[in-house]
Design a protein around this motif. Sequence first.
Motif, PDB file in Angstrom:
ATOM      1  N   ILE A  45     137.002   3.228 -51.418  1.00 25.95           N
ATOM      2  CA  ILE A  45     137.440   1.989 -52.049  1.00 25.95           C
ATOM      3  C   ILE A  45     136.425   1.592 -53.118  1.00 25.95           C
ATOM      4  O   ILE A  45     135.224   1.546 -52.853  1.00 25.95           O
ATOM      5  CB  ILE A  45     137.575   0.858 -51.007  1.00 25.95           C
ATOM      6  N   ALA A  46     136.896   1.299 -54.321  1.00 28.79           N
ATOM      7  CA  ALA A  46     136.012   0.909 -55.417  1.00 28.79           C
ATOM      8  C   ALA A  46     135.665  -0.574 -55.305  1.00 28.79           C
ATOM      9  O   ALA A  46     136.553  -1.428 -55.294  1.00 28.79           O
ATOM     10  CB  ALA A  46     136.669   1.200 -56.765  1.00 28.79           C
ATOM     11  N   HIS A  47     134.380  -0.877 -55.246  1.00 32.23           N
ATOM     12  CA  HIS A  47     133.900  -2.251 -55.125  1.00 32.23           C
ATOM     13  C   HIS A  47     134.017  -2.971 -56.461  1.00 32.23           C
ATOM     14  O   HIS A  47     133.436  -2.546 -57.469  1.00 32.23           O
ATOM     15  CB  HIS A  47     132.444  -2.240 -54.662  1.00 32.23           C
ATOM     16  N   HIS A  48     134.817  -4.044 -56.500  1.00 24.74           N
ATOM     17  CA  HIS A  48     135.041  -4.820 -57.720  1.00 24.74           C
ATOM     18  C   HIS A  48     135.547  -3.923 -58.857  1.00 24.74           C
ATOM     19  O   HIS A  48     135.273  -4.174 -60.027  1.00 24.74           O
ATOM     20  CB  HIS A  48     133.775  -5.560 -58.146  1.00 24.74           C
ATOM     21  N   GLY A  49     136.264  -2.869 -58.492  1.00 21.20           N
ATOM     22  CA  GLY A  49     136.804  -1.941 -59.476  1.00 21.20           C
ATOM     23  C   GLY A  49     135.881  -0.781 -59.791  1.00 21.20           C
ATOM     24  O   GLY A  49     136.245   0.114 -60.546  1.00 21.20           O
ATOM     25  N   GLY A  50     134.696  -0.773 -59.199  1.00 23.26           N
ATOM     26  CA  GLY A  50     133.705   0.254 -59.516  1.00 23.26           C
ATOM     27  C   GLY A  50     132.634  -0.324 -60.419  1.00 23.26           C
ATOM     28  O   GLY A  50     132.429   0.102 -61.555  1.00 23.26           O
ATOM     29  N   LEU A 264     134.735  -0.198 -42.121  1.00 24.88           N
ATOM     30  CA  LEU A 264     134.581   0.277 -43.492  1.00 24.88           C
ATOM     31  C   LEU A 264     133.220  -0.214 -43.971  1.00 24.88           C
ATOM     32  O   LEU A 264     132.951  -1.420 -43.936  1.00 24.88           O
ATOM     33  CB  LEU A 264     135.704  -0.309 -44.352  1.00 24.88           C
ATOM     34  N   TYR A 265     132.348   0.697 -44.394  1.00 22.28           N
ATOM     35  CA  TYR A 265     131.009   0.285 -44.822  1.00 22.28           C
ATOM     36  C   TYR A 265     130.988  -0.029 -46.312  1.00 22.28           C
ATOM     37  O   TYR A 265     131.508   0.721 -47.134  1.00 22.28           O
ATOM     38  CB  TYR A 265     129.979   1.364 -44.489  1.00 22.28           C
ATOM     39  N   SER A 266     130.367  -1.151 -46.661  1.00 25.52           N
ATOM     40  CA  SER A 266     130.429  -1.646 -48.039  1.00 25.52           C
ATOM     41  C   SER A 266     129.195  -1.294 -48.852  1.00 25.52           C
ATOM     42  O   SER A 266     128.080  -1.193 -48.328  1.00 25.52           O
ATOM     43  CB  SER A 266     130.635  -3.164 -48.040  1.00 25.52           C
ATOM     44  N   GLU A 267     129.439  -1.125 -50.152  1.00 22.15           N
ATOM     45  CA  GLU A 267     128.442  -0.863 -51.176  1.00 22.15           C
ATOM     46  C   GLU A 267     127.531   0.315 -50.807  1.00 22.15           C
ATOM     47  O   GLU A 267     126.304   0.216 -50.830  1.00 22.15           O
ATOM     48  CB  GLU A 267     127.650  -2.118 -51.485  1.00 22.15           C
ATOM     49  N   ILE A 268     128.173   1.430 -50.453  1.00 20.94           N
ATOM     50  CA  ILE A 268     127.465   2.679 -50.199  1.00 20.94           C
ATOM     51  C   ILE A 268     127.559   3.515 -51.470  1.00 20.94           C
ATOM     52  O   ILE A 268     128.646   3.938 -51.857  1.00 20.94           O
ATOM     53  CB  ILE A 268     128.084   3.446 -49.011  1.00 20.94           C
ATOM     54  N   ASP A 269     126.409   3.761 -52.108  1.00 20.05           N
ATOM     55  CA  ASP A 269     126.422   4.385 -53.428  1.00 20.05           C
ATOM     56  C   ASP A 269     125.740   5.745 -53.480  1.00 20.05           C
ATOM     57  O   ASP A 269     125.483   6.265 -54.571  1.00 20.05           O
ATOM     58  CB  ASP A 269     125.769   3.442 -54.453  1.00 20.05           C
ATOM     59  N   ASP A 270     125.430   6.319 -52.329  1.00 19.51           N
ATOM     60  CA  ASP A 270     124.868   7.674 -52.339  1.00 19.51           C
ATOM     61  C   ASP A 270     125.678   8.563 -51.399  1.00 19.51           C
ATOM     62  O   ASP A 270     126.177   8.131 -50.365  1.00 19.51           O
ATOM     63  CB  ASP A 270     123.393   7.667 -51.934  1.00 19.51           C
ATOM     64  N   LEU A 271     125.819   9.820 -51.784  1.00 22.23           N
ATOM     65  CA  LEU A 271     126.704  10.745 -51.089  1.00 22.23           C
ATOM     66  C   LEU A 271     126.240  11.046 -49.671  1.00 22.23           C
ATOM     67  O   LEU A 271     127.064  11.209 -48.759  1.00 22.23           O
ATOM     68  CB  LEU A 271     126.823  12.043 -51.893  1.00 22.23           C
ATOM     69  N   VAL A 272     124.924  11.105 -49.446  1.00 20.30           N
ATOM     70  CA  VAL A 272     124.407  11.416 -48.108  1.00 20.30           C
ATOM     71  C   VAL A 272     124.840  10.353 -47.109  1.00 20.30           C
ATOM     72  O   VAL A 272     125.326  10.663 -46.020  1.00 20.30           O
ATOM     73  CB  VAL A 272     122.864  11.538 -48.146  1.00 20.30           C
ATOM     74  N   THR A 273     124.675   9.079 -47.481  1.00 20.11           N
ATOM     75  CA  THR A 273     125.066   7.990 -46.576  1.00 20.11           C
ATOM     76  C   THR A 273     126.576   7.945 -46.404  1.00 20.11           C
ATOM     77  O   THR A 273     127.078   7.703 -45.298  1.00 20.11           O
ATOM     78  CB  THR A 273     124.554   6.643 -47.092  1.00 20.11           C
ATOM     79  N   MET A 274     127.311   8.166 -47.485  1.00 22.13           N
ATOM     80  CA  MET A 274     128.772   8.207 -47.392  1.00 22.13           C
ATOM     81  C   MET A 274     129.208   9.229 -46.350  1.00 22.13           C
ATOM     82  O   MET A 274     130.038   8.938 -45.474  1.00 22.13           O
ATOM     83  CB  MET A 274     129.382   8.575 -48.747  1.00 22.13           C
ATOM     84  N   GLY A 281     132.385   8.038 -37.752  1.00 20.79           N
ATOM     85  CA  GLY A 281     133.682   7.495 -37.375  1.00 20.79           C
ATOM     86  C   GLY A 281     134.187   6.369 -38.237  1.00 20.79           C
ATOM     87  O   GLY A 281     135.253   5.804 -37.957  1.00 20.79           O
ATOM     88  N   ALA A 282     133.441   6.002 -39.302  1.00 17.49           N
ATOM     89  CA  ALA A 282     133.914   4.945 -40.207  1.00 17.49           C
ATOM     90  C   ALA A 282     135.202   5.399 -40.879  1.00 17.49           C
ATOM     91  O   ALA A 282     135.399   6.586 -41.166  1.00 17.49           O
ATOM     92  CB  ALA A 282     132.858   4.631 -41.253  1.00 17.49           C
ATOM     93  N   ILE A 283     136.068   4.429 -41.157  1.00 16.20           N
ATOM     94  CA  ILE A 283     137.338   4.753 -41.793  1.00 16.20           C
ATOM     95  C   ILE A 283     137.150   5.079 -43.270  1.00 16.20           C
ATOM     96  O   ILE A 283     138.042   5.640 -43.919  1.00 16.20           O
ATOM     97  CB  ILE A 283     138.337   3.589 -41.612  1.00 16.20           C
ATOM     98  N   GLY A 284     135.983   4.751 -43.809  1.00 16.16           N
ATOM     99  CA  GLY A 284     135.699   5.051 -45.198  1.00 16.16           C
ATOM    100  C   GLY A 284     134.559   4.216 -45.723  1.00 16.16           C
ATOM    101  O   GLY A 284     133.803   3.613 -44.956  1.00 16.16           O
ATOM    102  N   VAL A 285     134.429   4.180 -47.062  1.00 17.98           N
ATOM    103  CA  VAL A 285     133.335   3.444 -47.694  1.00 17.98           C
ATOM    104  C   VAL A 285     133.866   2.647 -48.878  1.00 17.98           C
ATOM    105  O   VAL A 285     134.872   2.993 -49.490  1.00 17.98           O
ATOM    106  CB  VAL A 285     132.216   4.390 -48.193  1.00 17.98           C
ATOM    107  N   VAL A 286     133.154   1.561 -49.174  1.00 10.74           N
ATOM    108  CA  VAL A 286     133.360   0.791 -50.397  1.00 10.74           C
ATOM    109  C   VAL A 286     132.155   1.067 -51.278  1.00 10.74           C
ATOM    110  O   VAL A 286     131.015   0.932 -50.831  1.00 10.74           O
ATOM    111  CB  VAL A 286     133.473  -0.715 -50.103  1.00 10.74           C
ATOM    112  N   THR A 287     132.405   1.447 -52.527  1.00  2.00           N
ATOM    113  CA  THR A 287     131.300   1.890 -53.376  1.00  2.00           C
ATOM    114  C   THR A 287     131.391   1.332 -54.786  1.00  2.00           C
ATOM    115  O   THR A 287     132.477   1.090 -55.318  1.00  2.00           O
ATOM    116  CB  THR A 287     131.255   3.434 -53.441  1.00  2.00           C
ATOM    117  N   ASN A 288     130.213   1.130 -55.400  1.00  4.88           N
ATOM    118  CA  ASN A 288     130.126   0.786 -56.817  1.00  4.88           C
ATOM    119  C   ASN A 288     130.211   2.026 -57.698  1.00  4.88           C
ATOM    120  O   ASN A 288     130.379   1.915 -58.914  1.00  4.88           O
ATOM    121  CB  ASN A 288     128.797   0.079 -57.110  1.00  4.88           C
TER     122      ASN A 288
END
Length: 302
Positions: A45-50, A264-274, A281-288
């Motif tokens: 999910i794109a945070h604020h549109g990316g 859903l984890y928010s504002e994850i901006d690095d691939l390792v953490t994603m 088990g997270a359903i996904g990530v929200v990222t800038n």
Amino acid sequence: MGKKTNIAIAIAAASAAAWAGSKAISKPQKRELKEALQFERPVVIAHHGGAGLAPEHSLQAFEKAVSFGVDGFSICIRLTKDEEIIAFHDATVDRTTNSSGYVKDMTLTELQQLNNGYNFECLEGNKPYREESVAIVSLRELLETYTDKLFIISIQDSPDTYEGSLMPSKLWRLIEELAVQNQIIVTSPHSEQIDRFNLYARNSIALGAGEADIKKAITAYTSQFGHLYNPKVDLFQVPLKSGVFNFDSQKFIKFLADLNVPVLYSEIDDLVTMSRVVRQGAIGVVTNRPDIAELLIQKVTQ
């Protein structure tokens, strides 16, 4: 044994009995899984549109995010003077534009004449949008443009303001008019706003956790009485950590997943953490940074 020791033992025994009794009679109610949350794979999910690649909540940001294959957007909304819903985070336009003033004091037309990207600084450190027209966009336009995307919509106006008092009903009417119930998740930092919105939606729309809901869940999880917790929302969008609360836990994810409530984890901006939180088990990530998340998308779709 002394008197104090006997009292301590009695208290401990009573606590253990209370825990055992509540465990025996407790039947936590699972949430009915909403259609908007039925995913076949982890989502991006794109945070604020990316907001790491273009001015937040701008069509430029949304278009860039779409080019990288995101599944949807996490946006904030506010109400204008003429009672239009716009995608915007702050109460004022100071931070993103070269003008000052409150969103609530301006009409949609007036707001769209401002440069929403004036203060955006790109990855190279310059400000390329100062000479461009970056318009504030309405929620209606976004929903009509991106008909195949998921929207996590956060009501920012406080319930004790005039704008906040109108927002739940205004938002519901727009969703109902456009018939986009199955691609919407409504949330707010103000849990009261989520409750107010649900008075209109009547559990037909997926709900995200507000601050009070999050505190209640983490308190239940870290206590001995987690079996008494019954969620009233459908999704937890949380950071890895906030203050003294640590949400970065596979056990916490499972605690909520057992109740049909994904994380859903928010504002994850690095691939390792994603990749790590998805493995947990997270359903996904929200990222800038949808450009970085593109690699995760490619991995989970293979």
